[in-house]
Design an enzyme around this catalytic site. Sequence first.
Site, short mmCIF file in Angstrom:
data_model
loop_
_atom_site.label_atom_id
_atom_site.label_comp_id
_atom_site.label_asym_id
_atom_site.label_seq_id
_atom_site.Cartn_x
_atom_site.Cartn_y
_atom_site.Cartn_z
N GLU A 41 -123.43 33.07 -53.92
CA GLU A 41 -123.44 31.68 -53.24
C GLU A 41 -121.98 31.37 -52.28
O GLU A 41 -122.16 30.29 -52.02
CB GLU A 41 -123.43 30.59 -54.62
CG GLU A 41 -121.95 30.79 -55.46
CD GLU A 41 -121.88 31.96 -56.52
OE1 GLU A 41 -122.76 32.94 -56.38
OE2 GLU A 41 -121.24 32.21 -57.35
N HIS A 67 -121.01 37.05 -56.28
CA HIS A 67 -121.28 35.71 -56.11
C HIS A 67 -122.02 35.51 -54.66
O HIS A 67 -121.67 35.78 -53.64
CB HIS A 67 -119.75 34.99 -55.90
CG HIS A 67 -119.07 34.83 -57.02
ND1 HIS A 67 -119.24 33.86 -57.81
CD2 HIS A 67 -118.05 35.63 -57.52
CE1 HIS A 67 -118.16 34.10 -58.68
NE2 HIS A 67 -117.59 35.31 -58.27
N CYS A 105 -121.44 36.21 -61.96
CA CYS A 105 -119.93 36.67 -62.39
C CYS A 105 -119.82 36.19 -63.82
O CYS A 105 -120.24 36.50 -64.84
CB CYS A 105 -119.10 36.02 -61.35
SG CYS A 105 -117.55 37.20 -61.44
N1 GLN Z 1 -113.36 37.31 -64.67
C1 GLN Z 1 -113.90 35.94 -64.90
C2 GLN Z 1 -114.42 35.73 -66.41
O1 GLN Z 1 -113.89 36.54 -67.57
C3 GLN Z 1 -115.07 35.90 -64.14
C4 GLN Z 1 -114.64 35.83 -62.58
C5 GLN Z 1 -115.71 34.95 -61.62
O2 GLN Z 1 -116.66 34.41 -62.32
N2 GLN Z 1 -115.30 35.44 -60.48
O3 GLN Z 1 -115.07 34.93 -66.87
#
Ligand code: GLN
Length: 195
Positions: A176, A174, A79
């Site tokens: 995890e 994710h 992410c």
């Molecule tokens: N929207 C977040 C970002 O721009 C990422 C979100 C996440 O890691 N769950 O970093």
Amino acid sequence: MLPLGILALQGDFREHGYTLDAIGVESRQVRTLSDLESVAGLIIPGGESTVIAKLARAYDLLEPIREKIANGFPAFGTCAGLILLADEILDGIEGQESFGGLDVSVRRNAFGNQLDSFEAELDFVGIPGEPVKAAFIRAPIVEWVGSDVEVLSALPDGRIVAVQNDHVLGLSFHPEVTGETRIHQHFVSMVKRSN
Ligand code: GLN
């Protein structure tokens, strides 16, 4: 093998530690240059990519991590971690920096407010059997991939959510937080191969 590093500046680094514990792989939280020098590869957690980048700069880790990855050091981002490994960020904040390493364009917050978070079951190249359980939380999408990047998984509508090259792996979601350990196991194999 040296322990695996988990960048522990912000975000869900603890969950990555628990996932590695579950598959019997030793890990170390990375906050300093000397932590970075004592690990075999680096996991970059989910969280907020803009904050992680600013903290990495403040902790003098941004350039060293960028340089190591450019020289073949294995890295795995989920992410926000994927955003930080992208060579190009779309919808970033002004001047947002990344470590880079994956020749991809990644759009932040690509699902908008309507669909802030959701779970999905995904087919994933190299992971046979049960589908991968994936949690998407304000997730990015990979909008373009370079010729040395392999697509490992996409949503049913074709949007790309998992990519890798020779030594860098990135996911929009994710694993995890859903008890999914097979992708971490895959990263461990990448690290072993590169050592
Ligand atoms: N929207 C977040 C970002 O721009 C990422 C979100 C996440 O890691 N769950 O970093």
